[in-house]
Design a protein around this motif. Structure first.
Motif, PDB file in Angstrom:
ATOM      1  N   ASN A   4       0.850  -1.192   0.000  1.00  0.00           N
ATOM      2  CA  ASN A   4       0.000   0.000   0.000  1.00  0.00           C
ATOM      3  C   ASN A   4       0.887   1.244   0.000  1.00  0.00           C
TER       4      ASN A   4
ATOM      5  N   ALA B 285      -9.953   5.282   7.942  1.00  0.00           N
ATOM      6  CA  ALA B 285      -9.803   5.610   6.519  1.00  0.00           C
ATOM      7  C   ALA B 285      -8.719   4.769   5.862  1.00  0.00           C
ATOM      8  N   TRP B 286      -7.788   4.235   6.650  1.00  0.00           N
ATOM      9  CA  TRP B 286      -6.746   3.370   6.098  1.00  0.00           C
ATOM     10  C   TRP B 286      -7.259   1.942   5.922  1.00  0.00           C
ATOM     11  N   TRP B 287      -7.935   1.383   6.967  1.00  0.00           N
ATOM     12  CA  TRP B 287      -8.263  -0.046   6.905  1.00  0.00           C
ATOM     13  C   TRP B 287      -9.649  -0.380   6.369  1.00  0.00           C
ATOM     14  N   GLU B 288     -10.590   0.528   6.451  1.00  0.00           N
ATOM     15  CA  GLU B 288     -11.932   0.191   5.973  1.00  0.00           C
ATOM     16  C   GLU B 288     -11.957  -0.145   4.477  1.00  0.00           C
ATOM     17  N   PRO B 289     -11.269   0.618   3.614  1.00  0.00           N
ATOM     18  CA  PRO B 289     -11.266   0.240   2.196  1.00  0.00           C
ATOM     19  C   PRO B 289     -10.613  -1.118   1.945  1.00  0.00           C
ATOM     20  N   LEU B 290      -9.615  -1.482   2.753  1.00  0.00           N
ATOM     21  CA  LEU B 290      -8.958  -2.758   2.577  1.00  0.00           C
ATOM     22  C   LEU B 290      -9.900  -3.907   2.907  1.00  0.00           C
TER      23      LEU B 290
ATOM     24  N   ALA C  40     -13.132  -3.760   2.773  1.00  0.00           N
ATOM     25  CA  ALA C  40     -14.279  -3.719   1.848  1.00  0.00           C
ATOM     26  C   ALA C  40     -13.927  -4.248   0.464  1.00  0.00           C
ATOM     27  N   ALA C  41     -12.637  -4.285   0.131  1.00  0.00           N
ATOM     28  CA  ALA C  41     -12.203  -4.702  -1.205  1.00  0.00           C
ATOM     29  C   ALA C  41     -12.470  -6.184  -1.406  1.00  0.00           C
TER      30      ALA C  41
END
Length: 324
Positions: A41, A313-318, A320-321
């Motif tokens: 990342n 904001a760092w881990w939620e998109p990860l 959700a992917a």
């Protein structure tokens, strides 16, 4: 720096480029080579992204032409890049053998060809298998039990063979279980913390009695820096945290830190070939290089939980992917 956008590699890069953050190796330039797979990342390097000494190269360590173009001019290679999740290796071993063994061989060949001064190969305690009592020394025979650990054992042996065959300046480090900020949320601590912060449940393998030694990622990187700077060529050095816990004990600490109760824990079938206990002796690196872990587990875990709480904001998109 291979894998320098990953969890441990990015901590090492941030430490090297931040005054006072760790041993002062005074790099004039740092090149990160990273494939940016699911666990790599660029955001992990954001705190030092504007440092003029940092160069980022997006690419695969298994690409000989690319590696051959990047290696020249560098005094040291610190090799973090690896497929590292045991469960993924059980589901499919090919990427682990390809990256961990063939990728390491590709790097070693380039380092040999271009006369790189030092090659630091970062490995794991899992190459030893499981130990019922006592602690492994660096001379212990390798007996890996998962495809992941077998691929890392193979890469360790390759690295040491290049020292013995070609006289390359190779050093190998083997660490215990790391934790800390920027760790991809498939590993147990960030998985449990993020699940609990979201009000979810956490899976506990088997009887929860498997024992691991926990090492804060910053202490690990300090140890690697000491080995890079002063380690003896051809040697293996253990880097450990000195705090052993059963998975059940660790779960209890994480539940408390997240104000959650045991009804959030879901027992699941044990992992295939699950090693019961890991334990490294760190006497060699302590005596030769002056290493000692500085972050105790209580404060390290508290800071880690606080970081995940503050950095959704760092881990939620990860999370959700889609799985890859």
């Amino acid at each position: 720096m291979t894998g320098g956008a990953g969890f441990i590699g990015s901590e090492y890069v941030r430490m090297l480029l931040t005054p006072g953050a760790g041993p002062d190796l005074a790099p004039s330039a740092v090149t990160v080579l990273d494939k940016l797979t699911y666990s790599g990342n660029r955001a992990n390097l954001a705190p030092v992204a504007d440092d003029p000494r940092l160069r980022f190269v997006h690419g695969d360590i298994c690409d000989p032409a690319l590696v051959d173009s990047v290696v020249p001019g560098h005094d040291v290679i610190v090799h973090f890049a690896a497929e590292s999740h045991v469960d993924r290796s059980i589901a499919g071993a090919t990427p682990f053998v390809t990256t961990n063994v063939v990728g390491t061989q590709t790097l070693l060949d380039a380092a040999l060809r271009h006369g790189t001064g030092r090659f630091v190969h970062v490995s794991t305690d899992e190459v030893y298998g499981s130990i019922a009592a006592g602690s492994w020394t660096e001379e212990w025979a390798l007996a890996p039990n998962s495809p992941y650990s077998a691929s890392k054992a193979g890469s360790d042996l390759l690295a040491l063979a290049y020292h013995r065959t070609h006289g390359m300046d190779v050093v190998v480090t083997r660490c215990s279980n790391n934790y800390g900020h920027y760790q991809y949320p498939e590993k147990v601590i960030p998985l449990f913390v993020t699940n609990l912060l979201d009000g979810g449940t956490v899976p506990l393998y088997g009887d929860g009695g498997n024992i691991r030694d926990w090492l804060h990622v910053h202490d690990h990187c300090v140890g690697i820096a000491l080995v890079q700077d002063k380690g003896r060529a051809g040697e293996v050095y253990h880097i450990g945290g000195g705090t052993e816990l059963t998975n059940k004990e660790l779960t209890g600490l994480l539940l408390s830190a997240c104000d959650a109760s045991w009804d959030r824990v879901v027992p699941v079938a044990d992992r295939k070939g699950h090693d019961r206990r890991y334990s490294l002796s760190i006497a060699k690196i302590q005596n030769e290089l002056g290493y000692a872990p500085s972050i105790d587990l209580a404060s390290g875990l508290a800071a880690t939980v606080d970081w995940y709480r503050a950095n959704r904001a760092w881990w939620e998109p990860l999370k959700a992917a889609p799985a890859r």
